[in-house]
Design an enzyme around this catalytic site. Structure first.
Site, PDB file in Angstrom:
ATOM      1  CE  LYS A   1      44.562  35.481  43.655  1.00  0.00           C
ATOM      2  NZ  LYS A   1      45.578  36.502  43.416  1.00  0.00           N
TER       3      LYS A   1
ATOM      4  CD  GLU B   1      41.967  35.136  41.033  1.00  0.00           C
ATOM      5  OE1 GLU B   1      42.823  35.525  40.222  1.00  0.00           O
ATOM      6  OE2 GLU B   1      41.516  35.844  41.931  1.00  0.00           O
TER       7      GLU B   1
HETATM    8  P1  13P Z   1      42.361  40.569  46.000  1.00  0.00           P
HETATM    9  O1  13P Z   1      43.213  39.897  47.050  1.00  0.00           O
HETATM   10  O2  13P Z   1      42.319  42.061  46.148  1.00  0.00           O
HETATM   11  O3  13P Z   1      41.020  39.910  45.858  1.00  0.00           O
HETATM   12  O4  13P Z   1      43.122  40.362  44.625  1.00  0.00           O
HETATM   13  C1  13P Z   1      43.658  39.134  44.342  1.00  0.00           C
HETATM   14  C2  13P Z   1      43.596  38.900  42.891  1.00  0.00           C
HETATM   15  O5  13P Z   1      44.593  38.662  42.263  1.00  0.00           O
HETATM   16  C3  13P Z   1      42.283  38.943  42.234  1.00  0.00           C
HETATM   17  O6  13P Z   1      42.378  38.462  40.936  1.00  0.00           O
END
Ligand code: 13P
Length: 341
Positions: free
Chosen positions: A220, A178
């Site tokens: 992600k 991510e």
């Molecule tokens: P949000 O969808 O609130 O951005 O959170 C997703 C997430 O896992 C951020 O690390």
């Protein structure tokens, strides 16, 4: 490493019509969410809240493929003594775990952050696997502002993401990679596009250098989207078109799936954007949601810490999960939102 099994799990995480519930808020973040609904952030309130979500049988069995947990939650039991991990497994969803340990200021780079937590990660992954986690998450944060992001911030964060991903795969855990480019600034969508492109290219370069098997991971990312404070807000169609163009340019087809973060978008925007992207198919990877706020804001409000509101909280969660499930197939319409309330 058994890559066939990693690929099977990664593919299940992005199965058509399903997406991931990001319920891995750190204790500091969940306190902020609870403050907003007037609930004290105690260990048992956090447990009760998350138990409510994981016992939402419609959402969990039909629309949610996996749940990202925070360290505290993975070791917690439900009120009746059942481990929360078992609740998730018995609904048919896959338990996952956030393993980064947050961010620190990046030396020599004012205003920029690096995500930490690699030390002892191999040992921690082993324990999480034994407890039932089959995937993990590590979030890097890249901010857009005047003179930032620096190449330094992009590079050290990509390096850490790849180190984490390689350690996960060696421990038979699917890494969610991510790299989040924040949407907090006043930049327009094209600046977000450019920065995200640099970040994704660097991230995949590091993943290759560190021999991460792309078939056994999930990406992600943020969407290509206008900064929240930008006077020029891109339309749903523009966000969808630019996000798909960007991902096609940067993400190899060997990656089984992409699951977006919501990043501060409203619930309905996050759903509408995902839906519009599926109108632009066919796509080379699974494309779905891994939302935190955009799945939980409504159930948090409906629950508000009261036992008598558990059913209402579960209804609100199931509704958002169903809307996003439809969006992940390009079958959502805004008229469905009104009918539900
Ligand atoms: P949000 O969808 O609130 O951005 O959170 C997703 C997430 O896992 C951020 O690390």
């Amino acid at each position: 490493m058994n890559l066939t099994e990693l690929n099977r799990i990664a593919t299940a995480m992005v199965a058509s019509g399903k997406g991931i519930l990001a319920a891995d808020e750190s204790s500091g973040t969940i306190k902020k969410r609870f403050d907003a609904i007037g609930v004290e952030s105690t260990e048992s309130n956090r447990r009760d809240y998350r138990e409510m979500l994981f016992r939402s049988s419609e959402a969990m069995s039909q629309y949610i493929s996996g749940v990202i947990l925070y360290d505290e939650t993975i070791w917690q039991d439900a009120a009746d003594g059942t481990p929360l991990v078992k609740l998730i497994e018995s609904s048919g969803a896959i338990p996952g775990i956030k393993v980064d340990e947050g961010t620190q200021a990046l030396p020599m780079c004012p205003g920029e952050l690096v995500t930490v937590g690699l030390d002892k990660l191999a040992e921690r992954l082993k324990k999480y696997y034994e407890r039932g986690a089959r995937f993990a998450k590590w979030r890097a944060v890249i901010d857009i502002g005047s003179g930032i992001p620096s190449m330094t911030a992009i590079s050290v964060n990509a390096h850490a993401l790849a180190r984490y991903a390689a350690l996960c795969q060696a421990a038979q855990i699917v890494p969610i990679v991510e790299p989040e480019v924040l949407m907090d600034g006043d930049h327009d969508i094209d600046r977000c596009y450019d920065v995200t492109q640099r970040v994704l290219n660097k991230t995949f370069q590091e993943l290759r250098i560190q021999r991460v098997a792309l078939e056994g991971m999930v990406l992600k990312p943020n969407m290509a989207i206008s900064g929240k404070k930008s006077p020029k807000q891109a339309s749903v169609e523009e966000v969808a078109e630019k996000t798909i163009r960007l991902l096609k340019a940067c993400v190899p087809a060997a990656v089984p799936g992409i699951a977006f973060l919501s990043g501060g978008q409203s619930d309905e925007e996050a759903t509408a954007h995902l839906n519009a992207m599926h109108k632009l198919g066919p796509l080379p990877w699974g494309l779905t949601f891994s939302y935190g706020r955009a799945l939980q804001a409504a159930p948090q409000k409906a629950w508000s810490g009261k036992a008598e509101n558990v059913a209402a909280g579960q209804r609100a969660f199931s509704h958002r999960a169903r809307m996003n499930s439809l969006a992940s197939k390009g079958e959502w319409q805004s008229s469905l939102e009104k009918k539900a309330a």
